[in-house]
Design a protein around this motif. Structure first.
Motif, PDB file in Angstrom:
ATOM      1  N   VAL A   1       0.835  -1.200   0.000  1.00  0.00           N
ATOM      2  CA  VAL A   1       0.000   0.000   0.000  1.00  0.00           C
ATOM      3  C   VAL A   1       0.873   1.255   0.000  1.00  0.00           C
ATOM      4  CG1 VAL A   1      -1.646   1.346   1.378  1.00  0.00           C
ATOM      5  CG2 VAL A   1      -1.965  -1.115   1.098  1.00  0.00           C
ATOM      6  N   ILE A   2       1.908   1.242   0.861  1.00  0.00           N
ATOM      7  CA  ILE A   2       2.790   2.417   0.931  1.00  0.00           C
ATOM      8  C   ILE A   2       3.491   2.640  -0.399  1.00  0.00           C
ATOM      9  CG2 ILE A   2       4.928   3.292   1.971  1.00  0.00           C
ATOM     10  CD1 ILE A   2       3.981   2.104   4.608  1.00  0.00           C
ATOM     11  N   ALA A   3       3.959   1.539  -0.991  1.00  0.00           N
ATOM     12  CA  ALA A   3       4.642   1.662  -2.284  1.00  0.00           C
ATOM     13  C   ALA A   3       3.714   2.268  -3.322  1.00  0.00           C
ATOM     14  CB  ALA A   3       5.133   0.285  -2.738  1.00  0.00           C
ATOM     15  N   ALA A   4       2.437   1.842  -3.311  1.00  0.00           N
ATOM     16  CA  ALA A   4       1.490   2.351  -4.304  1.00  0.00           C
ATOM     17  C   ALA A   4       1.223   3.832  -4.068  1.00  0.00           C
ATOM     18  CB  ALA A   4       0.182   1.555  -4.203  1.00  0.00           C
ATOM     19  N   ILE A   5       1.053   4.213  -2.794  1.00  0.00           N
ATOM     20  CA  ILE A   5       0.764   5.617  -2.501  1.00  0.00           C
ATOM     21  C   ILE A   5       1.964   6.488  -2.864  1.00  0.00           C
ATOM     22  CG2 ILE A   5       0.357   7.262  -0.628  1.00  0.00           C
ATOM     23  CD1 ILE A   5      -1.261   5.008   0.751  1.00  0.00           C
ATOM     24  N   ALA A   6       3.136   6.011  -2.488  1.00  0.00           N
ATOM     25  CA  ALA A   6       4.344   6.805  -2.706  1.00  0.00           C
ATOM     26  C   ALA A   6       4.993   6.500  -4.049  1.00  0.00           C
ATOM     27  CB  ALA A   6       5.321   6.559  -1.558  1.00  0.00           C
ATOM     28  N   ALA A   7       4.211   5.991  -4.992  1.00  0.00           N
ATOM     29  CA  ALA A   7       4.783   5.558  -6.267  1.00  0.00           C
ATOM     30  C   ALA A   7       5.673   6.616  -6.933  1.00  0.00           C
ATOM     31  CB  ALA A   7       3.660   5.111  -7.200  1.00  0.00           C
ATOM     32  N   PRO A   8       5.240   7.897  -7.018  1.00  0.00           N
ATOM     33  CA  PRO A   8       6.078   8.891  -7.708  1.00  0.00           C
ATOM     34  C   PRO A   8       7.447   9.060  -7.041  1.00  0.00           C
ATOM     35  CG  PRO A   8       3.875   9.748  -7.306  1.00  0.00           C
ATOM     36  CD  PRO A   8       3.976   8.465  -6.559  1.00  0.00           C
ATOM     37  N   LEU A   9       7.509   8.788  -5.737  1.00  0.00           N
ATOM     38  CA  LEU A   9       8.774   8.954  -5.026  1.00  0.00           C
ATOM     39  C   LEU A   9       9.677   7.747  -5.197  1.00  0.00           C
ATOM     40  CD1 LEU A   9       7.318  10.394  -1.695  1.00  0.00           C
ATOM     41  CD2 LEU A   9       8.322  11.679  -3.609  1.00  0.00           C
ATOM     42  N   ILE A  10       9.069   6.585  -5.312  1.00  0.00           N
ATOM     43  CA  ILE A  10       9.857   5.355  -5.315  1.00  0.00           C
ATOM     44  C   ILE A  10      10.230   4.922  -6.720  1.00  0.00           C
ATOM     45  CG2 ILE A  10       9.811   2.912  -4.698  1.00  0.00           C
ATOM     46  CD1 ILE A  10       7.832   3.644  -2.495  1.00  0.00           C
ATOM     47  N   ALA A  11       9.268   5.019  -7.635  1.00  0.00           N
ATOM     48  CA  ALA A  11       9.488   4.453  -8.971  1.00  0.00           C
ATOM     49  C   ALA A  11      10.682   5.120  -9.643  1.00  0.00           C
ATOM     50  CB  ALA A  11       8.229   4.644  -9.813  1.00  0.00           C
TER      51      ALA A  11
ATOM     52  N   ASP B   1       9.768   0.739 -18.093  1.00  0.00           N
ATOM     53  CA  ASP B   1      10.425   0.096 -16.958  1.00  0.00           C
ATOM     54  C   ASP B   1       9.401  -0.739 -16.163  1.00  0.00           C
ATOM     55  OD1 ASP B   1      12.606  -0.350 -15.080  1.00  0.00           O
ATOM     56  OD2 ASP B   1      11.411   0.894 -13.708  1.00  0.00           O
ATOM     57  N   MET B   2       9.689  -2.027 -16.003  1.00  0.00           N
ATOM     58  CA  MET B   2       8.754  -2.943 -15.344  1.00  0.00           C
ATOM     59  C   MET B   2       8.527  -2.577 -13.878  1.00  0.00           C
ATOM     60  SD  MET B   2       7.242  -5.228 -17.055  1.00  0.00           S
ATOM     61  CE  MET B   2       6.866  -6.590 -15.987  1.00  0.00           C
ATOM     62  N   MET B   3       9.634  -2.247 -13.205  1.00  0.00           N
ATOM     63  CA  MET B   3       9.496  -1.962 -11.781  1.00  0.00           C
ATOM     64  C   MET B   3       8.557  -0.773 -11.569  1.00  0.00           C
ATOM     65  SD  MET B   3      12.320  -0.965  -8.934  1.00  0.00           S
ATOM     66  CE  MET B   3      13.192  -2.463  -8.562  1.00  0.00           C
ATOM     67  N   SER B   4       8.775   0.281 -12.346  1.00  0.00           N
ATOM     68  CA  SER B   4       7.942   1.471 -12.202  1.00  0.00           C
ATOM     69  C   SER B   4       6.492   1.138 -12.511  1.00  0.00           C
ATOM     70  CB  SER B   4       8.422   2.567 -13.148  1.00  0.00           C
ATOM     71  OG  SER B   4       9.787   2.796 -12.926  1.00  0.00           O
ATOM     72  N   ARG B   5       6.289   0.364 -13.580  1.00  0.00           N
ATOM     73  CA  ARG B   5       4.906   0.040 -13.953  1.00  0.00           C
ATOM     74  C   ARG B   5       4.230  -0.823 -12.879  1.00  0.00           C
ATOM     75  NH1 ARG B   5       2.765   1.377 -18.529  1.00  0.00           N
ATOM     76  NH2 ARG B   5       1.314  -0.350 -18.780  1.00  0.00           N
ATOM     77  N   LEU B   6       4.999  -1.739 -12.281  1.00  0.00           N
ATOM     78  CA  LEU B   6       4.416  -2.574 -11.229  1.00  0.00           C
ATOM     79  C   LEU B   6       4.052  -1.736 -10.010  1.00  0.00           C
ATOM     80  CD1 LEU B   6       6.600  -5.807 -11.422  1.00  0.00           C
ATOM     81  CD2 LEU B   6       4.148  -5.646 -11.810  1.00  0.00           C
ATOM     82  N   ILE B   7       4.936  -0.775  -9.676  1.00  0.00           N
ATOM     83  CA  ILE B   7       4.653   0.065  -8.510  1.00  0.00           C
ATOM     84  C   ILE B   7       3.431   0.930  -8.761  1.00  0.00           C
ATOM     85  CG2 ILE B   7       5.522   1.960  -7.084  1.00  0.00           C
ATOM     86  CD1 ILE B   7       8.330   0.738  -7.462  1.00  0.00           C
ATOM     87  N   TYR B   8       3.383   1.564  -9.947  1.00  0.00           N
ATOM     88  CA  TYR B   8       2.218   2.376 -10.282  1.00  0.00           C
ATOM     89  C   TYR B   8       0.984   1.485 -10.437  1.00  0.00           C
ATOM     90  CZ  TYR B   8       4.318   6.967 -10.821  1.00  0.00           C
ATOM     91  OH  TYR B   8       4.900   8.169 -10.572  1.00  0.00           O
ATOM     92  N   GLY B   9       1.186   0.290 -10.956  1.00  0.00           N
ATOM     93  CA  GLY B   9       0.055  -0.635 -11.149  1.00  0.00           C
ATOM     94  C   GLY B   9      -0.614  -0.989  -9.835  1.00  0.00           C
ATOM     95  N   GLY B  10       0.174  -1.000  -8.747  1.00  0.00           N
ATOM     96  CA  GLY B  10      -0.401  -1.284  -7.440  1.00  0.00           C
ATOM     97  C   GLY B  10      -1.492  -0.299  -7.083  1.00  0.00           C
TER      98      GLY B  10
ATOM     99  N   PRO C   1      -2.847   3.091 -22.008  1.00  0.00           N
ATOM    100  CA  PRO C   1      -1.574   2.545 -21.521  1.00  0.00           C
ATOM    101  C   PRO C   1      -1.473   2.523 -20.000  1.00  0.00           C
ATOM    102  CG  PRO C   1      -1.311   4.857 -22.008  1.00  0.00           C
ATOM    103  CD  PRO C   1      -2.757   4.553 -22.223  1.00  0.00           C
ATOM    104  N   GLU C   2      -2.620   2.619 -19.256  1.00  0.00           N
ATOM    105  CA  GLU C   2      -2.546   2.646 -17.795  1.00  0.00           C
ATOM    106  C   GLU C   2      -1.804   1.411 -17.292  1.00  0.00           C
ATOM    107  OE1 GLU C   2      -3.465   5.013 -15.769  1.00  0.00           O
ATOM    108  OE2 GLU C   2      -4.177   6.216 -17.467  1.00  0.00           O
ATOM    109  N   PRO C   3      -0.945   1.584 -16.303  1.00  0.00           N
ATOM    110  CA  PRO C   3      -0.257   0.422 -15.737  1.00  0.00           C
ATOM    111  C   PRO C   3      -1.163  -0.294 -14.745  1.00  0.00           C
ATOM    112  CG  PRO C   3       0.554   2.416 -14.690  1.00  0.00           C
ATOM    113  CD  PRO C   3      -0.511   2.849 -15.652  1.00  0.00           C
ATOM    114  N   ASP C   4      -1.769  -1.376 -15.160  1.00  0.00           N
ATOM    115  CA  ASP C   4      -2.578  -2.182 -14.247  1.00  0.00           C
ATOM    116  C   ASP C   4      -2.089  -3.608 -14.367  1.00  0.00           C
ATOM    117  OD1 ASP C   4      -5.269  -2.808 -12.747  1.00  0.00           O
ATOM    118  OD2 ASP C   4      -5.170  -4.188 -14.439  1.00  0.00           O
ATOM    119  N   TRP C   5      -2.009  -4.301 -13.220  1.00  0.00           N
ATOM    120  CA  TRP C   5      -1.408  -5.631 -13.218  1.00  0.00           C
ATOM    121  C   TRP C   5      -2.117  -6.588 -14.173  1.00  0.00           C
ATOM    122  CZ3 TRP C   5      -1.061  -5.925  -7.147  1.00  0.00           C
ATOM    123  CH2 TRP C   5      -0.020  -5.075  -6.710  1.00  0.00           C
ATOM    124  N   GLY C   6      -3.424  -6.562 -14.159  1.00  0.00           N
ATOM    125  CA  GLY C   6      -4.165  -7.471 -15.039  1.00  0.00           C
ATOM    126  C   GLY C   6      -3.925  -7.142 -16.493  1.00  0.00           C
ATOM    127  N   LEU C   7      -3.963  -5.842 -16.770  1.00  0.00           N
ATOM    128  CA  LEU C   7      -3.742  -5.401 -18.149  1.00  0.00           C
ATOM    129  C   LEU C   7      -2.320  -5.732 -18.594  1.00  0.00           C
ATOM    130  CD1 LEU C   7      -5.128  -3.891 -20.440  1.00  0.00           C
ATOM    131  CD2 LEU C   7      -4.241  -1.759 -19.485  1.00  0.00           C
TER     132      LEU C   7
END
Lengths: 350, 309, 337
Positions: free
Chosen positions: B59-69, B100-109, B258-264
């Protein structure tokens, strides 16, 4: 008990008719329940024409076995269950009728204490809030309601600072029942219905609660309707006794008389089933055989005739009536044997 | 054996104010509210705490995505397509468009968690309310509400979600609405059952006998007791919701590219299954880990809440 | 404890039985060194209030406790170590040598099977034989427990029977394999008074005819008086008094038993308070160091709070664990009798 009332000539401002006017008169109360999945038209005759008088300041004991309708009767008196027919008069006013007393007023003056069980108190509420709930819905402020709750906790023998904030699961059975009594008293009732209020308690705790109930009755000038299956307890606490069988009153009278000279064979069987506490006086033969029949399809005529040792054809043909039940001293039984002209061979002997 | 004792022995307090003889011998007993005692029990449950921490991290990673990704999740690169796991600069590799996969996964959360939580929340409020009303009201209102809910029940949930989303068109909002509609009947049923159970208890009758109105009784005595089962059920629905939302996106009925969503992501990456199998599996792993953690936490909370007293 | 009066080996011998339920939050000592024995053909009542450990003791004897219960001590049935039984031997022991009657037959009987199916399954599991033989035996048993029109009731489901008949059926199932020891956990508590006395008289007759040793758990002094040969009074997991039923109820030697007798409503004068025992039973998670009853006891002295009293034998066949035995007042029943 009556002596205590005479010593304290306190008159409740809500008392309308004076001491001579009965607190409650029930006349031909009836309530049937439809049974699901038991064939069309099957009804449980839970309460079937029950009449009695409850006088001010007395304790009326109601006894009977499971399924006799005593708990339904309690709920009828509070209009928690609405009667199909019959009349209820509270202190001279008809209940729920035009010009009479409305149900909300009735419930301010009549309260009920349930059997101690896991469901008797809200498990998510500190007990002081459970007690304060009644005063609050009746317009008291939160602090005032809390103050009343604490006063009542003292009256039932629990220290408010220790027990008030506790949740029901943090109390023993006896303590919970004290809280249940406190909740009923918080509204300031004149009459309290005690529905198997001590039945689930251990004997040593039951004695404490019975003492408490007697003491509260004296100090708060209460009138009790005490429902129980335990004849010893009813004998101890009641001034008069009402015996029920399959939704009907079979015997009604002063406690001492009913226990000494029971007139209905069912009452005699109930008394004969009491265990003696003396291993030297064991009961050798059961007074009755079989279980009470189902209240769904009760026997014709006298409902007790299927288990009665004295049943005759007249018992099947006609339902016996109770007779004159209105007075404080009347001792009546719904049995043909008590009527000289009933046609029963033993008529007049009981 | 039902132990109902709480009083520990000690000295009898010489308190003459108490008229009767109820001797409380352990004044030091700690009084805990229901939720406090649930938390107290959870304190000892290392499994639940562990999985709860994982959920919290996600949850924290998803909220703070712009800071972490490390990268912009939409930034494409023709040359850097389908780089494998461990590639320099892109430690978790890149997808078929070089993002970048990592960024997309974090934003996808963010989207996946929103799709997991929002429908459950909506269903809990709407279904819970309907259920309490249905449970407390008379036979007519109960029948009207519950039979309507049964109509929805007749369809398998995934089919219903697909049908509603298909009819309304894709997109996140429509996805949330369709999933809310799928969960509402179940929530309603749980709340109705819990209400019907509470409704006939002695303390409700006592409240009625003290002159309280139905609304007051519901507020004071019913809601608190219905909340427990409803909360337990809702928490178990979160993982289902995440999975269903991913499924909708996978079918193209949920979030749109192009939204980063895990299912998509799972759907678009499956064409490169033979080129970069690990990369393709990453969104699936994310869905799996998130939903199983939610489930296990929900189980732990249920265990802590079940105990009475 | 009755070693000096009894020469023959007892049917059941329980020594220092301890049962603890350990959870993360607390350890509940439900049974705390209970010791008693039972001769063949004798009825022993375990008398106690809720939390006294009487039902847990009964379940320990049948090895019915859940795994997290820590059971210690010795239980011997006819010389056989009950706590060591495993697998097949344990299954043969339950139902075969020891049978149990529960308080609520409605929950103890499987609602999807008829009374007959319950009986036939039980008989064939322990005794073998054909279905027809088992059926014949089952109907015999239903007649033994005085179920009217037994052949018809054979095909009835538990919910189709009244409470009294259900409990009779439960007794028939318990007797089906001729147990040496019958355990009864408040079997008449849920029944109406007029039905309770019928079931008690039936149990007493069957026990005498079949010569089973019987342990009867109850909280009701009247039930004990009606059915027991001897009583063992339990408080906070221990047997605190034991002796012949008539003697114990007439002249209790332990203050708790005396208090229980005085507080049981029975022909007390309606205008007087009942002599209640103050307070509540102790918290089984935090038992006091000395006598568990000391905090509620009017006779307690400093010595009582030091250590749990050892058994004393104030009369032949009598045992009490109390330092103040000589000071315990006789029961109010003495005057009545």
């Amino acid at each position: 008990m009556s002596a205590a009332v005479e010593m304290q000539p306190y008159v409740d401002p809500r008392d309308r008719g004076g001491a001579a006017q009965p607190m409650l008169i029930a006349r031909e109360l009836q309530r049937h329940f439809r049974v699901k999945g038991a064939g069309t038209g099957a009804v449980v005759r839970a309460v079937d024409g029950v009449s009695f008088t409850l006088f001010k300041g007395e304790t009326l004991g109601v006894v009977g076995e499971s399924g006799c309708g005593k708990s339904t009767l309690a709920r009828l008196l509070l209009h928690l269950v609405v009667p199909d027919s019959g009349e209820l008069v509270f202190d001279g006013d008809a209940v729920g009728e035009r010009g009479g007393v409305n149900v909300a007023d009735l419930r301010r003056q009549v309260q009920m204490v349930f059997q101690d069980s896991y469901s008797s108190l809200n498990p998510r509420m500190p007990v002081q809030d459970s007690i304060a709930f009644g005063p609050m819905v009746n317009g008291r402020s939160k602090t005032e309601a809390r103050r009343i709750a604490h006063e009542i906790l003292v009256k039932v023998g629990l220290r408010p600072d220790l027990f008030g904030p506790r949740y029901p699961h943090e109390l023993s059975g006896g303590q919970k029942q004290r809280v249940n009594i406190a909740r009923a008293l918080a509204v300031g009732p004149r009459m309290v219905i005690l529905d198997e209020a001590v039945s689930a308690l251990d004997k040593s705790v039951e004695a404490q609660v019975l003492n408490l109930l007697r003491q509260l009755k004296r100090t708060l000038n209460l009138t009790y309707l005490f429902i129980s299956h335990d004849l010893n307890v009813v004998r101890y606490i009641s001034d008069r006794v009402l015996v029920m069988y399959l939704g009907q009153v079979v015997e009604l009278g002063p406690a001492a008389e009913v226990f000494a000279r029971a007139r209905h064979p069912y009452t005699r069987a109930l008394l004969g089933s009491r265990l003696s506490m003396d291993a030297g006086r064991r009961i050798e033969a059961p007074p009755l055989v079989g279980d009470p029949p189902s209240p769904i399809d009760p026997p014709s005529g006298c409902r007790f005739r299927t288990r009665c040792p004295h049943a005759e054809s007249v018992c099947e043909a006609r339902m016996p009536t109770l007779g004159h039940w209105e007075d404080r001293s009347s001792h009546v039984a719904a049995c043909h044997m008590t009527r000289p002209d009933s046609g029963h061979s033993l008529a007049g002997s009981a | 054996m039902n132990e109902r004792v709480v009083v520990a022995p000690g000295a009898i307090p010489a308190d003459s104010e108490i008229a009767d003889n109820e001797v409380d011998l352990a004044p030091a007993i700690k009084v805990r509210g229901y939720w406090q005692s649930v938390l107290h029990r959870l304190r000892y449950d290392w499994m639940t705490i562990g999985f709860g921490l994982v959920v919290l991290a996600i949850v924290i990673a998803a909220i703070a995505a712009p800071l972490i990704a490390p990268f912009d999740p939409y930034q494409q690169s023709i040359v850097g397509r389908l780089k494998p796991f461990g590639w320099r600069g892109h430690p978790w590799g890149t997808d078929e468009l070089g993002r970048d996969m990592m960024s997309r996964l974090i934003y996808g959360g963010r989207i996946s968690l929103l799709m997991g939580l929002a429908p459950v929340l909506i269903a809990t409020v709407v279904g819970g309310m309907l259920g309490v009303i249905g449970g407390f009201a008379g036979r007519v209102a109960n029948t009207a509400i519950m039979r309507t809910m049964d109509v929805f029940y007749a369809f398998p949930s995934i089919l219903l979600a697909v049908a509603i989303s298909g009819a309304m068109g894709g997109g996140m909002i429509n996805g949330i609405i369709s999933l809310s509609l799928v969960f509402t009947p179940a929530m309603c049923r749980v709340a109705e059952t819990a209400t019907a159970q509470v409704k006939n208890l002695d303390y409700i009758e006592a409240a009625r006998a003290s002159g309280a109105s139905t609304l007051t009784i519901i507020r004071h005595h019913v809601l608190g007791n219905v909340l427990g089962p409803v909360f337990i059920y809702a928490s178990s629905l979160v993982s289902v919701s995440i999975l269903l939302a991913s499924g909708l996106s996978f079918l193209g009925l949920g979030v749109q590219p192009p939204e980063p969503d895990w299912g998509l992501m799972l759907s678009t990456l499956r064409q490169s299954l033979y080129v970069d199998p690990l990369g393709c599996a990453l969104p699936g792993i994310a869905i799996f880990v998130t939903s199983i953690c939610f489930n296990l936490v929900s189980d732990g909370v249920r265990g802590a809440m079940d105990v009475r007293g | 404890m009755d070693g000096h009066t009894e020469a023959a080996a007892p049917l059941l011998d329980v020594r220092d039985l301890t049962v603890k339920f350990v959870s993360r939050e607390a350890t509940v000592t439900a049974v705390n060194g209970a010791t008693f024995s039972l001769r063949a053909g004798e009825v022993l009542c375990l008398l106690g209030e809720s939390g006294s450990g009487k039902s847990v003791t009964l379940r320990a004897l049948m090895r019915l406790l859940p795994k997290q219960a820590q059971v210690a001590g010795r239980v011997e049935l006819g010389g056989q170590d009950v706590l060591a039984l495993q697998g097949k031997a344990l299954r043969a022991f339950r139902g075969g040598e020891v049978a149990m009657v529960f308080q609520e037959p409605m929950t103890a009987l499987d609602p999807v099977y008829t009374i007959g199916q319950h009986l036939v399954e039980m008989i064939r599991r322990h005794k073998g034989g054909t279905k027809a033989e088992a059926r014949a035996r089952a109907i015999e048993l239903l007649e033994l427990v005085k179920i009217p029109s037994a052949a018809r009731r054979f095909d009835a489901y538990p919910h189709e029977l009244s409470g009294g008949l259900r409990q009779r059926a439960m007794i028939a199932i318990a007797l089906s394999c001729g147990p040496r020891l019958l355990l009864a956990d408040e079997p008449t508590t849920a029944l109406d008074a007029t039905v309770q006395i019928q079931v008690l008289i039936l149990l007493r007759r069957l026990q005498q005819e079949l010569g089973m040793g019987t342990i009867f758990v109850t909280h009701d002094l009247g039930v004990a008086a009606e059915i027991a040969d001897r009583v063992a009074v339990m408080y906070a997991g221990r047997v605190i008094e034991e002796g012949p039923v008539a003697d114990v109820l007439r002249a209790p030697k332990h203050p708790y038993t005396a208090g229980l007798l005085a507080s049981t409503v029975h022909e007390q004068a309606p205008d007087q308070d009942i002599a209640a025992i103050p307070g509540s039973p102790p918290d089984l998670r935090r038992l006091p160091g000395g006598c568990s009853f000391a905090p509620r006891c009017g006779l307690a002295t400093e010595a009582c709070r030091q250590a749990f009293p050892d058994p004393v034998y104030p009369a032949p066949g009598r045992m009490a664990r109390c330092l103040r035995v000589a000071d315990v007042l006789p029961s109010p029943l003495t005057e009545l009798a």
